[in-house]
Design a protein around this motif. Sequence first.
Motif, PDB file in Angstrom:
ATOM      1  N   LEU A  52     -14.689  15.618 -13.772  1.00 12.30           N
ATOM      2  CA  LEU A  52     -15.001  15.821 -15.185  1.00 12.30           C
ATOM      3  C   LEU A  52     -15.920  14.722 -15.709  1.00 12.30           C
ATOM      4  O   LEU A  52     -16.840  14.984 -16.483  1.00 12.30           O
ATOM      5  CB  LEU A  52     -13.707  15.864 -15.995  1.00 12.30           C
ATOM      6  CG  LEU A  52     -12.781  17.052 -15.725  1.00 12.30           C
ATOM      7  CD1 LEU A  52     -11.480  16.889 -16.495  1.00 12.30           C
ATOM      8  CD2 LEU A  52     -13.456  18.364 -16.093  1.00 12.30           C
ATOM      9  N   ALA A  53     -15.666  13.498 -15.271  1.00 14.10           N
ATOM     10  CA  ALA A  53     -16.524  12.391 -15.704  1.00 14.10           C
ATOM     11  C   ALA A  53     -17.947  12.577 -15.207  1.00 14.10           C
ATOM     12  O   ALA A  53     -18.909  12.243 -15.903  1.00 14.10           O
ATOM     13  CB  ALA A  53     -15.955  11.064 -15.202  1.00 14.10           C
ATOM     14  N   GLY A  54     -18.084  13.143 -13.990  1.00 16.24           N
ATOM     15  CA  GLY A  54     -19.414  13.335 -13.427  1.00 16.24           C
ATOM     16  C   GLY A  54     -20.277  14.286 -14.235  1.00 16.24           C
ATOM     17  O   GLY A  54     -21.508  14.224 -14.175  1.00 16.24           O
ATOM     18  N   LYS A  55     -19.659  15.167 -15.006  1.00  8.56           N
ATOM     19  CA  LYS A  55     -20.426  16.093 -15.847  1.00  8.56           C
ATOM     20  C   LYS A  55     -21.168  15.355 -16.965  1.00  8.56           C
ATOM     21  O   LYS A  55     -22.088  15.914 -17.571  1.00  8.56           O
ATOM     22  CB  LYS A  55     -19.501  17.145 -16.452  1.00  8.56           C
ATOM     23  CG  LYS A  55     -18.877  18.091 -15.427  1.00  8.56           C
ATOM     24  CD  LYS A  55     -18.000  19.130 -16.102  1.00  8.56           C
ATOM     25  CE  LYS A  55     -17.428  20.114 -15.090  1.00  8.56           C
ATOM     26  NZ  LYS A  55     -16.583  21.158 -15.730  1.00  8.56           N
ATOM     27  N   TYR A  56     -20.755  14.129 -17.257  1.00 14.57           N
ATOM     28  CA  TYR A  56     -21.365  13.367 -18.349  1.00 14.57           C
ATOM     29  C   TYR A  56     -22.317  12.297 -17.836  1.00 14.57           C
ATOM     30  O   TYR A  56     -22.745  11.430 -18.605  1.00 14.57           O
ATOM     31  CB  TYR A  56     -20.270  12.721 -19.202  1.00 14.57           C
ATOM     32  CG  TYR A  56     -19.427  13.716 -19.959  1.00 14.57           C
ATOM     33  CD1 TYR A  56     -19.723  14.057 -21.274  1.00 14.57           C
ATOM     34  CD2 TYR A  56     -18.338  14.336 -19.356  1.00 14.57           C
ATOM     35  CE1 TYR A  56     -18.957  14.973 -21.974  1.00 14.57           C
ATOM     36  CE2 TYR A  56     -17.553  15.264 -20.046  1.00 14.57           C
ATOM     37  CZ  TYR A  56     -17.871  15.580 -21.349  1.00 14.57           C
ATOM     38  OH  TYR A  56     -17.106  16.492 -22.034  1.00 14.57           O
ATOM     39  N   GLU A  64     -19.467   4.440 -13.555  1.00  9.04           N
ATOM     40  CA  GLU A  64     -18.188   3.770 -13.304  1.00  9.04           C
ATOM     41  C   GLU A  64     -17.378   3.639 -14.587  1.00  9.04           C
ATOM     42  O   GLU A  64     -16.147   3.741 -14.564  1.00  9.04           O
ATOM     43  CB  GLU A  64     -18.428   2.396 -12.675  1.00  9.04           C
ATOM     44  CG  GLU A  64     -18.974   2.442 -11.256  1.00  9.04           C
ATOM     45  CD  GLU A  64     -18.019   3.163 -10.294  1.00  9.04           C
ATOM     46  OE1 GLU A  64     -16.789   3.062 -10.489  1.00  9.04           O
ATOM     47  OE2 GLU A  64     -18.509   3.819  -9.361  1.00  9.04           O
ATOM     48  N   ASP A  65     -18.066   3.422 -15.697  1.00  2.00           N
ATOM     49  CA  ASP A  65     -17.363   3.369 -16.989  1.00  2.00           C
ATOM     50  C   ASP A  65     -16.764   4.733 -17.319  1.00  2.00           C
ATOM     51  O   ASP A  65     -15.644   4.825 -17.848  1.00  2.00           O
ATOM     52  CB  ASP A  65     -18.322   2.938 -18.101  1.00  2.00           C
ATOM     53  CG  ASP A  65     -18.749   1.491 -17.971  1.00  2.00           C
ATOM     54  OD1 ASP A  65     -18.050   0.723 -17.275  1.00  2.00           O
ATOM     55  OD2 ASP A  65     -19.773   1.125 -18.567  1.00  2.00           O
ATOM     56  N   LEU A  66     -17.498   5.784 -17.020  1.00  2.00           N
ATOM     57  CA  LEU A  66     -16.988   7.132 -17.283  1.00  2.00           C
ATOM     58  C   LEU A  66     -15.767   7.438 -16.415  1.00  2.00           C
ATOM     59  O   LEU A  66     -14.817   8.086 -16.873  1.00  2.00           O
ATOM     60  CB  LEU A  66     -18.082   8.163 -17.024  1.00  2.00           C
ATOM     61  CG  LEU A  66     -19.311   8.097 -17.946  1.00  2.00           C
ATOM     62  CD1 LEU A  66     -20.319   9.179 -17.581  1.00  2.00           C
ATOM     63  CD2 LEU A  66     -18.911   8.224 -19.410  1.00  2.00           C
ATOM     64  N   TYR A  67     -15.787   6.973 -15.170  1.00  6.00           N
ATOM     65  CA  TYR A  67     -14.616   7.154 -14.313  1.00  6.00           C
ATOM     66  C   TYR A  67     -13.395   6.473 -14.916  1.00  6.00           C
ATOM     67  O   TYR A  67     -12.279   7.016 -14.896  1.00  6.00           O
ATOM     68  CB  TYR A  67     -14.889   6.582 -12.921  1.00  6.00           C
ATOM     69  CG  TYR A  67     -15.845   7.399 -12.075  1.00  6.00           C
ATOM     70  CD1 TYR A  67     -16.035   8.757 -12.308  1.00  6.00           C
ATOM     71  CD2 TYR A  67     -16.560   6.807 -11.029  1.00  6.00           C
ATOM     72  CE1 TYR A  67     -16.915   9.511 -11.535  1.00  6.00           C
ATOM     73  CE2 TYR A  67     -17.436   7.548 -10.252  1.00  6.00           C
ATOM     74  CZ  TYR A  67     -17.614   8.895 -10.507  1.00  6.00           C
ATOM     75  OH  TYR A  67     -18.482   9.631  -9.733  1.00  6.00           O
ATOM     76  N   GLN A  68     -13.598   5.279 -15.451  1.00  6.61           N
ATOM     77  CA  GLN A  68     -12.483   4.547 -16.057  1.00  6.61           C
ATOM     78  C   GLN A  68     -11.947   5.273 -17.285  1.00  6.61           C
ATOM     79  O   GLN A  68     -10.729   5.379 -17.483  1.00  6.61           O
ATOM     80  CB  GLN A  68     -12.940   3.133 -16.441  1.00  6.61           C
ATOM     81  CG  GLN A  68     -13.245   2.219 -15.274  1.00  6.61           C
ATOM     82  CD  GLN A  68     -11.993   1.857 -14.493  1.00  6.61           C
ATOM     83  OE1 GLN A  68     -10.914   1.740 -15.059  1.00  6.61           O
ATOM     84  NE2 GLN A  68     -12.134   1.687 -13.189  1.00  6.61           N
ATOM     85  N   VAL A  69     -12.849   5.773 -18.116  1.00  2.00           N
ATOM     86  CA  VAL A  69     -12.428   6.491 -19.322  1.00  2.00           C
ATOM     87  C   VAL A  69     -11.677   7.763 -18.941  1.00  2.00           C
ATOM     88  O   VAL A  69     -10.646   8.097 -19.536  1.00  2.00           O
ATOM     89  CB  VAL A  69     -13.645   6.822 -20.207  1.00  2.00           C
ATOM     90  CG1 VAL A  69     -13.236   7.709 -21.376  1.00  2.00           C
ATOM     91  CG2 VAL A  69     -14.287   5.540 -20.725  1.00  2.00           C
ATOM     92  N   ALA A  70     -12.201   8.476 -17.952  1.00  3.48           N
ATOM     93  CA  ALA A  70     -11.529   9.696 -17.512  1.00  3.48           C
ATOM     94  C   ALA A  70     -10.141   9.390 -16.953  1.00  3.48           C
ATOM     95  O   ALA A  70      -9.181  10.143 -17.189  1.00  3.48           O
ATOM     96  CB  ALA A  70     -12.374  10.405 -16.458  1.00  3.48           C
ATOM     97  N   ALA A  71     -10.030   8.283 -16.227  1.00  5.63           N
ATOM     98  CA  ALA A  71      -8.723   7.891 -15.692  1.00  5.63           C
ATOM     99  C   ALA A  71      -7.743   7.569 -16.818  1.00  5.63           C
ATOM    100  O   ALA A  71      -6.556   7.924 -16.747  1.00  5.63           O
ATOM    101  CB  ALA A  71      -8.883   6.684 -14.767  1.00  5.63           C
TER     102      ALA A  71
END
Length: 269
Positions: A52-56, A64-71
């Motif tokens: 899901l983070a990869g879509k953004y 990497e920030d998006l991965y953290q937010v998604a987590a």
Amino acid sequence: MQTTAPSLKRRHHDAPDTTEAFTRLRSLPTSPEHDALREDIVAAWLPMARRLAGKYRNRGAEIEDLYQVAAMGLVKAVDRYDVARGAFEAFAVPTICGELKRHFRDCLWSIHVPRRVQELRNTIRVGRNELLAGQAGEPSTDQLAAHCGLTMDEVRDGLEAIDSFRSLSLNAKNSAGGREDGQEMSLADRLGTVEPGFDTVVDREAVRHALKALPQREAAILYMRFFQDKAQTQIGAELGLSQMHICRLLARTCTQIRDQVQAAIRTAA
């Protein structure tokens, strides 16, 4: 005796079957066993959160920030989920996407932009990409308005916001700005500066009429003091007056001029 956590069987690459694990988790009190099972569930669903983070990606945020937010969104979904609500995925996806959108809205804009304008930006960005896929050349404002169901003013606000997500450093090189001494000019090199002489012109015009109306002696004292930079004792010697008398005349004349200027300003306002 502490029991091991139930196995987390996967149905496909990012949607594991954790129904049994969630049921077990809700029956456990706060304990090391509870925390370990919770971590297992989060780890099992992390691939989905990363997808899901990869879509953004490529929207101005580090992946990497998006991965953290998604987590973080995934952890919140795990903590709030109730098995009776249905499939976990249907509950988790909106929660994670909401965290990602909130991150873009609250953390990535260089300046505060109203939420309405941010939403217009997203709508127009999607609509622009859809129009570009079906035509050659940049879509016009009219086309964007018709395609997105927006007014012309809303389209203009959204287009302006598209270019305002990140502020540009004043040290950034401005390739369109030419060169100076063989060096590419920065944005700061092209900024104007405040001309201090403008304030002097305004001040002189403000006091000009009041100065012309002064008696000859007071005008001479002001000229010698502020234009010839003479001391009060020197002025007194030239005019045959004491230093104290010169001091009082200066104070009275300056007060008179200031009062006249302020009165003229109030009248003009």
